[in-house]
Enzyme design. Sequence first.
Site, PDB file in Angstrom:
ATOM      1  CB  CYS A   1      12.736   9.700   8.483  1.00  0.00           C
ATOM      2  SG  CYS A   1      13.491   8.336   7.593  1.00  0.00           S
TER       3      CYS A   1
ATOM      4  N   PRO B   1      -5.510   5.953   6.335  1.00  0.00           N
ATOM      5  CG  PRO B   1      -6.219   7.967   7.260  1.00  0.00           C
ATOM      6  CD  PRO B   1      -5.547   7.401   6.048  1.00  0.00           C
TER       7      PRO B   1
ATOM      8  CD  GLU C   1      10.416  13.180  11.149  1.00  0.00           C
ATOM      9  OE1 GLU C   1      11.385  12.615  10.628  1.00  0.00           O
ATOM     10  OE2 GLU C   1       9.341  12.619  11.375  1.00  0.00           O
TER      11      GLU C   1
ATOM     12  CD  GLU D   1      12.698   4.475   8.659  1.00  0.00           C
ATOM     13  OE1 GLU D   1      12.772   5.397   9.521  1.00  0.00           O
ATOM     14  OE2 GLU D   1      12.653   4.676   7.447  1.00  0.00           O
TER      15      GLU D   1
ATOM     16  CE  LYS E   1      -1.704   3.056   2.008  1.00  0.00           C
ATOM     17  NZ  LYS E   1      -1.678   4.533   1.704  1.00  0.00           N
TER      18      LYS E   1
END
Length: 375
Positions: free
Chosen positions: A192, A117, A282, A158, A83
Amino acid sequence: MTAELGSPLKLSQAVHVGAPIAVAGSYAELAASYAFEEKVGNSTVHLEPVGVVGAITPWNYPLHQIVAKVAPALAAGCTVVLKPAEDTPLTAQLFAEAVHEAGLPAGVFNLVTGLGPVAGQALAGHEGVDLVSFTGSTAVGRRIGATAGAAVKRVALELGGKSANVILPSADLAKAVNVGVANVMSNSGQTCSAWTRMLVHDSQYDEAVALAVEAAAKYGERMGPVVNAKQQQRVRSYIEKGVGEGARLVAGGPEAPRAQGYFVSPTVFADVTPEMTIAQEEIFGPVLSILRYEDEADALRIANGTVYGLAGAVWAGEVTEAVAFARQLDTGQVDINGGRFNPLAPFGGYKQSGVGRELGSHGLSEYLQTKSLQF
């Protein structure tokens, strides 16, 4: 890649496609050489595929994140339902076409597009899925982990990062600052593992700030936009919060640098203190926070002082000095004096940066389960 994500063409070619090619190649080799069976005393231990993998990938490195999950899963003997992020589904469609052309049997690799979602959550909770591998924000990772945990299924996460770039006094300051700025501005800050906190000793602080401002100025025309309007607004709101909390804006700012497109100016903050929002959360944009430290103990306290632990960097005149400091960092990866990306090295985080590892043999083992036969 450039049309979907907005990354400049050279970056798309070198990083967004170059890295996944290297990773895919590494797993092709590993699949042929990996020891799927070992003898332990009077037992034979077999490493078997975990089964059906539900892979949920982000938009920031669309192809790399797909390959980092699909390649080891296939090498382990698993089947995959992917996905991809709703912002970058076309890259995944092209990957599915490549898989089909490569001759994989129907049902080994499967693509399901949709909203996180809805489709992502359904995949994570599906009883036919044996392992969920998710890359994305820590907030969503918590929900995915809770869903997987309730079904007692394997999970690999992750997640986010707020990595520290620690420049020790003995380091080549100009090189450390320039590489550090480049690291944060690459991919428009949508990484990230980016070193978004630069830690500099008191005695070199003003010089480092001046070097960072000079370096950031080079990225104005070279950076692509961020992925969408929501992300642009998110980054700009963090910049405004930084100003509001008393950090000194020395480059960039919240104003859009161009009338068209979701661009954000390369931004540098000085006089950032560890408790400020921009030093803790972040941002996922081209925003660098420069913090000062008094001594190594202070630098270590600041570097480890977030909920994250994904990556980082240490610079020193001697490698041994940098390594000694790096060993004390609560983080999954540390680049020493600008160490290069290694597709065979495990990637993943401590603390709220995730569970499990990707890439190399450690990444392959995530998709295996053990069975021991006693004789």
